[in-house]
Write a protein that holds these residues in place. Structure first.
Motif, PDB file in Angstrom:
ATOM      1  N   MET A 292       1.373  -1.363   0.121  1.00 27.67           N
ATOM      2  CA  MET A 292      -0.021  -0.163  -0.195  1.00 27.67           C
ATOM      3  C   MET A 292       0.786   1.134   0.149  1.00 27.67           C
ATOM      4  O   MET A 292       1.070   1.632   0.611  1.00 27.67           O
ATOM      5  CB  MET A 292      -0.895   0.015   0.997  1.00 27.67           C
ATOM      6  CG  MET A 292      -1.935  -1.167   1.187  1.00 27.67           C
ATOM      7  SD  MET A 292      -2.811  -1.519   2.700  1.00 27.67           S
ATOM      8  CE  MET A 292      -3.407  -3.004   2.828  1.00 27.67           C
ATOM      9  N   PRO A 293       1.364   1.164  -1.104  1.00 28.24           N
ATOM     10  CA  PRO A 293       2.567   1.793  -1.515  1.00 28.24           C
ATOM     11  C   PRO A 293       2.412   4.204  -0.502  1.00 28.24           C
ATOM     12  O   PRO A 293       2.877   5.017  -0.243  1.00 28.24           O
ATOM     13  CB  PRO A 293       3.203   2.617  -2.356  1.00 28.24           C
ATOM     14  CG  PRO A 293       2.178   1.602  -3.560  1.00 28.24           C
ATOM     15  CD  PRO A 293       0.862   0.724  -1.888  1.00 28.24           C
ATOM     16  N   ASN A 294       0.925   4.191  -0.888  1.00 31.98           N
ATOM     17  CA  ASN A 294       0.617   5.731  -0.573  1.00 31.98           C
ATOM     18  C   ASN A 294       0.045   5.872   1.158  1.00 31.98           C
ATOM     19  O   ASN A 294      -0.804   6.971   1.175  1.00 31.98           O
ATOM     20  CB  ASN A 294      -0.386   6.544  -1.295  1.00 31.98           C
ATOM     21  CG  ASN A 294      -0.228   6.084  -3.221  1.00 31.98           C
ATOM     22  OD1 ASN A 294       0.740   6.752  -3.704  1.00 31.98           O
ATOM     23  ND2 ASN A 294      -0.962   5.361  -3.695  1.00 31.98           N
ATOM     24  N   ALA A 295      -0.112   4.666   1.499  1.00 28.43           N
ATOM     25  CA  ALA A 295      -0.454   4.852   3.113  1.00 28.43           C
ATOM     26  C   ALA A 295       0.977   5.057   4.425  1.00 28.43           C
ATOM     27  O   ALA A 295       1.771   4.648   3.933  1.00 28.43           O
ATOM     28  CB  ALA A 295      -0.959   3.643   3.344  1.00 28.43           C
ATOM     29  N   VAL A 296       0.242   5.625   5.571  1.00 27.81           N
ATOM     30  CA  VAL A 296       1.231   5.878   6.164  1.00 27.81           C
ATOM     31  C   VAL A 296       0.144   4.924   7.763  1.00 27.81           C
ATOM     32  O   VAL A 296      -0.561   4.361   7.213  1.00 27.81           O
ATOM     33  CB  VAL A 296       1.361   7.776   6.842  1.00 27.81           C
ATOM     34  CG1 VAL A 296       1.670   8.570   6.024  1.00 27.81           C
ATOM     35  CG2 VAL A 296       0.041   8.117   8.016  1.00 27.81           C
ATOM     36  N   LEU A 297       1.292   4.487   8.180  1.00 28.28           N
ATOM     37  CA  LEU A 297       1.093   3.132   8.808  1.00 28.28           C
ATOM     38  C   LEU A 297       1.191   4.342  10.856  1.00 28.28           C
ATOM     39  O   LEU A 297       1.852   3.907  11.394  1.00 28.28           O
ATOM     40  CB  LEU A 297       1.708   1.807   9.422  1.00 28.28           C
ATOM     41  CG  LEU A 297       1.593   0.360  10.556  1.00 28.28           C
ATOM     42  CD1 LEU A 297      -0.046   0.035  10.912  1.00 28.28           C
ATOM     43  CD2 LEU A 297       2.737  -0.051  10.167  1.00 28.28           C
ATOM     44  N   ASN A 298      -0.013   4.115  11.434  1.00 26.05           N
ATOM     45  CA  ASN A 298      -0.473   4.835  12.451  1.00 26.05           C
ATOM     46  C   ASN A 298      -0.527   3.935  13.696  1.00 26.05           C
ATOM     47  O   ASN A 298      -1.975   2.780  13.161  1.00 26.05           O
ATOM     48  CB  ASN A 298      -1.474   5.726  12.828  1.00 26.05           C
ATOM     49  CG  ASN A 298      -1.543   6.511  11.910  1.00 26.05           C
ATOM     50  OD1 ASN A 298      -0.365   7.372  11.505  1.00 26.05           O
ATOM     51  ND2 ASN A 298      -2.546   7.049  11.512  1.00 26.05           N
ATOM     52  N   MET A 299       0.104   3.225  14.573  1.00 23.97           N
ATOM     53  CA  MET A 299       0.290   2.780  15.380  1.00 23.97           C
ATOM     54  C   MET A 299      -0.958   3.063  16.797  1.00 23.97           C
ATOM     55  O   MET A 299       0.010   4.214  16.893  1.00 23.97           O
ATOM     56  CB  MET A 299       1.640   1.680  15.768  1.00 23.97           C
ATOM     57  CG  MET A 299       2.547   1.512  14.478  1.00 23.97           C
ATOM     58  SD  MET A 299       1.930  -0.102  13.864  1.00 23.97           S
ATOM     59  CE  MET A 299       2.988  -1.466  15.135  1.00 23.97           C
TER      60      MET A 299
END
Length: 501
Positions: A292-299
């Motif tokens: 998902m190259p356009n995403a950021v990952l929020n933890m």
């Protein structure tokens, strides 16, 4: 139900149904819930239908503060949403159950919370041993869809929530209305534009589903809800509805990656991936961002007893094991055995605090005294904080393994195992050797069974001798809870490994 004392830091004056009512006034035709790309419900429909359900509850004599069980299954989210908000509008308290827990467990939990009734899905058979009355949403709803106008205080109990039971018997806690809506009000509704939908693969009839419905009232996005065990369908929905955000768990992430859904569906529309469950192994996090190259990952990290206190962080490959920093007026303490703060960088218990009305265990003053102190919540989790305030989650206290006098994090060992491309699932736990000493054991699901011979060299390069598993079991699958968490006590029994640490 016993009322608990609350301190006067409460800053919200709204209940969830107050906010639903206001949302329905402003945006009656906006779709709130889309179930699996088929059935939908607008905010106006949700408000009116839950009014009709609330009036039905009042007509049969459900009183303020009485507990009503909600037993739903499958994808019956629309009736569940109506039932939940209807119970709250009637001034009653909801407790959430999935029929998969079994009839005996449902009866036991209903007895524990002294429930007077069960509202259930149309395809659910209520348990025969329940002493109260039961009804479906359709049977209970009246033709009057006007607001019943029952006064409800933010300190009244909205929910009795059960823990997942992954580390022991499920415990019940009470959640006040003000806990659900802390920090949220109707002001932001005026700012809502037309954002992209949000995909939420969540199990029905759980604490997670209750949280999902409360979230849906506040988010500007339509929630698209789908099964938790169908990655193919998730890929279809992402492409069809141009999903902008995904709420995910590590188990869902593993399923998506194993199914290679990006080879068949366009996932480029996803801009945000939100993980709010157990720790996500860095190798899995990196792979998600690749597909998902356009995403950021929020933890996100939170303990159910301390909600809405939470820790948040955007995944950064430079600090892959970091958990985050306090958000939303959350206070964080890393405490030693005496409750005092430990020095920076040292391991201690994670304590959280927020000004919201607190959750308390139901009818268990001794447990409440052990867990809550001066509005702090002792989470039972271990962690350390760096000099710049970044929390690193270590492990749950009752799953960390003491080896040669020092604690070993099962989370860190699992993260190392996932670095091998053939490891599809991994679970680490404590074992007892013949001489009575403790050691590390691991179970793995492998894409290539021959890869088990490569794991010792991989782990030798990243783990200390104390952290390395003395035995590695290959299994076809892991026993998991409804939320997808590995049930390590069952896994240990299946593998006939020695007692846990």
């Amino acid at each position: 139900m016993t009322k608990r004392p609350y301190l006067p830091e409460i800053t919200t004056a709204f209940t969830a149904h107050d906010l639903l009512r206001r949302r329905a006034e402003l945006q009656p035709d906006r779709v709130a819930l889309n179930v699996n790309g088929a059935a939908t419900m607008t905010y106006g429909e949700w408000d009116h239908r839950s009014n009709a359900l609330a009036r039905g509850l009042l007509e049969v004599g459900v009183g303020r503060g009485e507990v009503v069980g909600l037993v739903f299954d499958g994808l019956d989210w629309l009736d569940y949403a109506v039932a939940y908000l209807g119970v709250l509008k009637a001034g009653a308290t909801a407790t959430h159950l999935n029929s998969n827990v079994g009839a005996d467990e449902i009866v036991a939990r209903m007895t524990r919370v002294r429930a007077v009734a069960i509202v259930h899905g149309a395809t659910v058979t209520p348990p025969a041993g329940f002493d109260g009355w039961t009804a479906t949403v359709a049977a209970l709803s009246t033709s009057d869809t006007s607001d019943p106008g029952v006064p409800v205080a933010v300190t009244d109990i909205a929910d009795v929530l059960f823990t997942s039971g992954t580390t022991g018997p499920a415990k019940a806690s009470t959640s006040p209305h003000g806990n659900l809506t802390h920090g949220r009000g109707p002001e932001g509704f005026y700012l809502f534009g037309d954002p992209e939908p949000l995909l939420t693969p969540m199990p029905l009839g759980t604490t997670a589903s209750a949280t999902t419905l409360n979230f849906s009232i506040h988010t500007p996005s339509t929630l698209v809800i789908c099964p938790i065990d169908d990655p193919e369908r998730m890929g279809q929905l992402i492409e069809k509805f141009r999903i902008g955000s995904i709420m995910i768990t590590p188990w869902l992430a593993l399923q998506l990656l194993r199914a290679r859904v990006w080879e068949r569906y366009d996932l480029g529309c996803v801009e945000t991936i939100a993980n709010a469950s157990t720790a996500l192994p860095p190798a899995v996090a990196r792979r998600l961002l690749e597909v998902m190259p356009n995403a950021v990952l929020n933890m996100s990290y939170a303990a159910s007893e301390a909600v809405p206190a939470s820790i948040g962080h955007r995944f950064d490959p430079a600090t892959p094991m970091a958990t985050g920093r306090p958000v939303r007026k959350t206070e964080l303490r890393i405490a030693g055995p005496d409750g005092g703060e430990v020095p920076v960088g040292e391991l201690g218990e994670i304590w959280l605090r927020s000004p919201a009305p607190k959750r308390y265990y139901l009818d268990d003053p001794e447990l409440n005294e052990r867990v809550h102190a001066d509005r702090w919540t002792r989470t039972g989790d271990l962690g350390r904080v760096t000099a710049d305030g970044l929390l690193y989650f270590f492990d749950r206290r009752n799953t960390a393994v003491e080896v040669d006098g020092e604690l070993v994090s099962t989370i860190e060992v699992e993260a190392a195992l996932y670095e091998h491309p053939a490891v599809e699932e991994a679970a680490v736990f404590g074992a007892e050797e013949a001489d009575g000493s403790r050691s590390i054991a691991a179970a793995v699901v492998l894409a290539d069974p021959a890869a088990v011979d490569e794991l010792p060299d991989l782990l030798a390069g990243t783990l200390t001798p104390r952290q390395r598993p003395t035995r590695v079991y290959t299994v076809d699958s892991m026993p998991r809870s409804a939320n997808g968490k590995v049930l390590k006590h069952i896994l240990r029994e299946q593998l006939r490994v020695g007692r846990p640490s």
